[in-house]
Enzyme design. Structure first.
Site, mmCIF file in Angstrom:
data_model
loop_
_atom_site.group_PDB
_atom_site.id
_atom_site.type_symbol
_atom_site.label_atom_id
_atom_site.label_comp_id
_atom_site.label_asym_id
_atom_site.label_seq_id
_atom_site.Cartn_x
_atom_site.Cartn_y
_atom_site.Cartn_z
ATOM 1 N N ASP A 1 -10.521 14.322 19.366
ATOM 2 C CA ASP A 1 -11.831 14.311 20.008
ATOM 3 C C ASP A 1 -12.509 15.663 19.763
ATOM 4 O O ASP A 1 -11.893 16.710 19.946
ATOM 5 C CB ASP A 1 -11.675 14.058 21.505
ATOM 6 C CG ASP A 1 -13.001 13.713 22.147
ATOM 7 O OD1 ASP A 1 -13.816 13.031 21.504
ATOM 8 O OD2 ASP A 1 -13.222 14.127 23.299
ATOM 9 N N HIS B 1 -24.872 18.999 24.588
ATOM 10 C CA HIS B 1 -23.770 18.818 25.541
ATOM 11 C C HIS B 1 -23.023 20.133 25.770
ATOM 12 O O HIS B 1 -22.789 20.532 26.913
ATOM 13 C CB HIS B 1 -22.804 17.751 25.019
ATOM 14 C CG HIS B 1 -21.521 17.641 25.801
ATOM 15 N ND1 HIS B 1 -21.474 17.117 27.080
ATOM 16 C CD2 HIS B 1 -20.241 18.004 25.490
ATOM 17 C CE1 HIS B 1 -20.213 17.154 27.520
ATOM 18 N NE2 HIS B 1 -19.456 17.684 26.588
ATOM 19 N N GLU C 1 -18.140 9.658 28.809
ATOM 20 C CA GLU C 1 -18.771 10.473 27.773
ATOM 21 C C GLU C 1 -19.203 9.550 26.651
ATOM 22 O O GLU C 1 -18.382 8.806 26.097
ATOM 23 C CB GLU C 1 -17.812 11.553 27.232
ATOM 24 C CG GLU C 1 -17.604 12.705 28.201
ATOM 25 C CD GLU C 1 -16.838 13.890 27.590
ATOM 26 O OE1 GLU C 1 -16.224 13.708 26.513
ATOM 27 O OE2 GLU C 1 -16.854 14.982 28.193
ATOM 28 N N GLU D 1 -19.953 8.772 23.077
ATOM 29 C CA GLU D 1 -19.607 9.317 21.757
ATOM 30 C C GLU D 1 -19.642 8.208 20.701
ATOM 31 O O GLU D 1 -19.645 7.033 21.009
ATOM 32 C CB GLU D 1 -18.178 9.919 21.785
ATOM 33 C CG GLU D 1 -17.976 11.013 22.813
ATOM 34 C CD GLU D 1 -16.672 11.784 22.631
ATOM 35 O OE1 GLU D 1 -16.059 11.690 21.545
ATOM 36 O OE2 GLU D 1 -16.274 12.477 23.584
ATOM 37 N N ASP E 1 -15.321 8.304 26.079
ATOM 38 C CA ASP E 1 -14.194 9.196 26.353
ATOM 39 C C ASP E 1 -14.145 9.480 27.861
ATOM 40 O O ASP E 1 -14.585 10.523 28.328
ATOM 41 C CB ASP E 1 -14.407 10.481 25.554
ATOM 42 C CG ASP E 1 -13.286 11.480 25.752
ATOM 43 O OD1 ASP E 1 -12.136 11.052 25.896
ATOM 44 O OD2 ASP E 1 -13.579 12.690 25.761
ATOM 45 N N ARG F 1 -13.028 15.074 35.539
ATOM 46 C CA ARG F 1 -13.497 16.476 35.490
ATOM 47 C C ARG F 1 -12.687 17.396 36.384
ATOM 48 O O ARG F 1 -12.503 18.578 36.062
ATOM 49 C CB ARG F 1 -14.966 16.549 35.920
ATOM 50 C CG ARG F 1 -15.912 15.682 35.116
ATOM 51 C CD ARG F 1 -16.000 16.149 33.680
ATOM 52 N NE ARG F 1 -16.892 15.295 32.902
ATOM 53 C CZ ARG F 1 -16.957 15.316 31.576
ATOM 54 N NH1 ARG F 1 -16.169 16.133 30.876
ATOM 55 N NH2 ARG F 1 -17.778 14.519 30.937
ATOM 56 N N GLN G 1 -9.352 18.075 34.765
ATOM 57 C CA GLN G 1 -9.595 18.966 33.629
ATOM 58 C C GLN G 1 -9.808 20.410 34.075
ATOM 59 O O GLN G 1 -9.264 21.344 33.473
ATOM 60 C CB GLN G 1 -10.814 18.477 32.844
ATOM 61 C CG GLN G 1 -11.059 19.232 31.547
ATOM 62 C CD GLN G 1 -12.167 18.607 30.690
ATOM 63 O OE1 GLN G 1 -12.627 17.511 30.982
ATOM 64 N NE2 GLN G 1 -12.586 19.298 29.651
ATOM 65 N N LYS H 1 -7.987 13.470 30.022
ATOM 66 C CA LYS H 1 -8.550 12.624 28.966
ATOM 67 C C LYS H 1 -7.592 11.516 28.561
ATOM 68 O O LYS H 1 -7.822 10.859 27.547
ATOM 69 C CB LYS H 1 -8.854 13.489 27.742
ATOM 70 C CG LYS H 1 -9.815 14.639 28.001
ATOM 71 C CD LYS H 1 -11.256 14.185 27.985
ATOM 72 C CE LYS H 1 -12.208 15.360 27.909
ATOM 73 N NZ LYS H 1 -13.583 14.902 27.622
ATOM 74 N N THR I 1 -9.644 5.691 26.644
ATOM 75 C CA THR I 1 -10.807 5.897 25.783
ATOM 76 C C THR I 1 -11.192 4.508 25.293
ATOM 77 O O THR I 1 -10.351 3.826 24.708
ATOM 78 C CB THR I 1 -10.451 6.811 24.597
ATOM 79 O OG1 THR I 1 -10.046 8.087 25.100
ATOM 80 C CG2 THR I 1 -11.628 6.992 23.655
ATOM 81 N N GLU J 1 -23.395 16.107 33.140
ATOM 82 C CA GLU J 1 -24.677 16.691 32.776
ATOM 83 C C GLU J 1 -25.826 16.033 33.549
ATOM 84 O O GLU J 1 -26.750 16.720 33.988
ATOM 85 C CB GLU J 1 -24.927 16.518 31.275
ATOM 86 C CG GLU J 1 -23.948 17.258 30.388
ATOM 87 C CD GLU J 1 -23.977 16.737 28.966
ATOM 88 O OE1 GLU J 1 -23.197 15.817 28.645
ATOM 89 O OE2 GLU J 1 -24.793 17.242 28.186
#
Lengths: 420, 420
Positions: free
Chosen positions: B127, B134, B200, B202, B232, B236, B239, B252, B256, B362
């Site tokens: 990834d 971002h 996420e 992607e 993904d 948070r 992480q 993560k 996915t 975000e």
């Protein structure tokens, strides 16, 4: 610790052979171009495909080892099958078995005439950072002694996903990589061969039983089929530039070398030891559930291109702060599915003494205190032509459990990595 | 951009279908329990195993699609075979082909009655973090606007290895994970369900051709078989606690999600665009070698358990700072072997506007500015029962190339992750 189990294969009865009948590791040798499952006994390997064909090994489905993927298929069959096959092989090779010697002898080959393949197919590779002395040494170099350990380190076995495609078996050459580097005195990076290429002394745990959700430390311990020696080659200068904020990537992707043999958890069972004392209790799901580390003496020799080997490190797997079972349990907390053939690197195994440091980064203290080899040469990091050999031994009463060498020679970088 | 290629499958001739004859993506559907290679045409799927059996598709070895692993085997065959099979299918399905309609019609199945499997077997998953908006948004939140981008970011496509075993196909439920979390007001971490679970947006590039050493950007572009949509999922809070110093790991590893279809690079060829202007020239080995990004409109809808979908993001794949070809080239610099079926996530694709941000992190600015959904509910991060759906469309002259939905529903965390 038990004592030596005697075999009719005479070379397996020495106190020094790494492969007494107590061991019975699993690997694959090249029979021509075919990766063929086998075990080791004394100075020989025993071709398990051939043994199955004799009709003498009928445990489980009785045809695990007929294919190159046989070691993985066998691992997936689970702990009862692992024990049953081990018991059957022990019986077949034991001194008291007079009947089948002739048929089995035909399945033996001299190990020194054999080329070994990767012992299993690696599904995914995870590398941990679970040695306290290593993490403290590295942290001290980069952040000072006060902040050596990151805040999470004593609570969680820190790990990152590595690259399974780059795992190679002992004896494979390793090519010094190119990479993006930035020296402190330059504003922008350059693309150059790594100048700070290093080894890392680790053990690898091989996952046998797959799982699909969180598993406990006890379950994780039972899911581990066995252990290999593991050299996590590392380009320190590539790592320094790339690793923020998402961790090591190309610095660790050139190669990871493992021993040709997986020594089973069952063979290592007499050598179980506890993890070290902790200043913070672990959260319940990571708590020790019995002795799950192993007393395995480890050393690393560095052989320069034209010189005798120098032993640069002597340490022990019991120095780890987290067991492989704790690492695997943590790996599943998020629901991450684990598969047969997953490989978990322990993290660099350094002991408390300077002579027990498991990487050049630590041995030369970031390159500032080069090591002197027995032939008078010095080393800050590895030089082209250096051969690194990891060895491991669990020592019982009159017998030794070994892994075979985990060796690799560093080749010079390509002159020009891209066709022009 | 070309124009619509008409098919005798009428539903493939609308300007709105994601699967005109111009597309011909690859995937697998469940024929009973068997993962069966197929393509999509209008409202139908075309069973490629069945087509091969008719004798009408004889390109290459002519039996790629007889097995579940057929899509991988086909990808490994290389670009000439990819083009030849695409040309053969285009001919068979084109409006001007009157002869074979009957035999081919027997290989069609209504897509809405079909359950899709993973489109291919993922070898390893990497990834990246290659979207500038971002990275700037996240960096600003965590380090302030002055230090938003790490020093390496404009020179190197930052990436980390993810977990292939956790990649699932659209439609798979995702279970909110437990993990080790530490809130700023506590001294020690706790083991709890994630409270800041996120998506996420992607794209994923699928490696078709394997490689064994450094490859150029041009070679990398040619090695990419096609693209998928990719969500993904990210915890948070897990992480934040785990990611120093070695990067994201369990945050993560829950899941996915990818789209059921790989849209080929050849189908996307008319939509190639350049990467954005750069303030630092890239090093030679990473320099753009032609337009290797794609103009693909992307959006994400969030459907609460009892409510209509709200579109929370609209952006475009062309916003990326690095193309997948540049990422793949970087991935090989160390000599890292790449394999057929490797999956490369682009990194979160955010545009410059607030409405174009590709994650809740975000969109809600770290949870401080919750989003209001169309039904009046608010969201800082995802709530149990939320369904996230990613869509992508490359729009040509009278036709659209789509990927099918990339959707997943968040299930509540387990009450107790361990048996007691």
């Amino acid at each position: 610790m038990g004592s030596l189990i005697k075999s009719w294969v005479e070379s397996a009865n020495s106190a020094e052979t790494p492969f007494p009948l107590n061991n019975l590791p699993f690997g694959r040798y090249f029979d021509g171009a075919v990766k063929t499952p086998c075990t080791a006994i004394g100075d020989d390997i025993l071709d398990l495909r051939a043994v199955e064909k004799t009709g003498l090994l009928t445990v489980g489905r009785g045809d695990f080892f007929q294919h190159a993927g046989g070691v993985n298929a066998f691992m997936e069959a689970g702990p009862e099958t692992w024990s049953a096959v081990r018991a059957a092989l022990t019986k077949l090779l034991s001194e008291s078995n007079f009947e089948k010697r002739e048929a089995l002898s035909a399945c033996l080959r001299p190990m020194n005439e054999t080329r070994m393949a990767m012992p299993f197919d690696v599904s995914e590779f995870t590398d941990f950072y679970a040695g306290r002395h290593h993490a403290t040494n590295v942290g001290t170099m980069f952040r000072g002694a006060e902040n050596a350990l990151p805040p999470n380190w004593l609570h969680i076995p820190i790990g990152y996903n590595g690259r399974a495609s780059s795992v190679v078996v002992s004896g494979s050459d390793v090519r010094r990589p190119w990479g993006q580097l930035k020296s402190p005195d330059h504003d922008v990076p350059a693309f150059l061969p790594s100048r700070r290429f290093d080894f890392e002394l680790e053990m690898g745990a091989v996952v046998g039983m797959p799982s699909d959700g969180p598993i406990s430390v006890t379950e994780a311990d039972a899911a581990i089929f066995g252990y290999v020696l593991l050299n996590d080659w590392s380009a320190r200068d590539i790592q320094a530039w790339e690793y923020q904020p998402l961790g090591p990537f190309q610095a660790k992707a050139t190669a990871t070398t493992i021993s040709p043999w997986i020594v089973t958890a069952e063979a290592l069972d007499p050598f179980r030891v506890d993890t070290p004392a902790r200043e913070f209790a672990l959260l319940d799901h990571l708590k020790d559930a019995g002795p799950m580390l192993y007393d395995i003496e480890l050393d690393v020799t560095l052989s320069p291109k034209n010189g005798a080997p120098t032993t640069v490190t002597r340490t022990n797997y019991r120095e780890m702060y987290y067991s492989a079972a704790q690492q695997l349990a943590h790996h599943t907390t998020s629901g991450c599915p684990m598969r047969t053939g997953d490989l978990l690197g322990s993290g660099t195994i350094s002991g408390p003494e300077k002579s027990a440091r498991g990487s050049m980064l630590e041995l030369s203290w970031g390159g500032k205190e080069p090591l002197t080899l027995d032939n008078g040469e010095t080393r800050a990091f590895l030089e082209d032509g250096d051969t690194l050999t990891l060895s491991g031994a669990a020592r019982g009463d009159g017998f030794t459990i070994g892994f075979g060498p985990c060796a690799g020679t560093l080749l010079p970088a390509l002159n020009e990595p891209y066709a022009v």
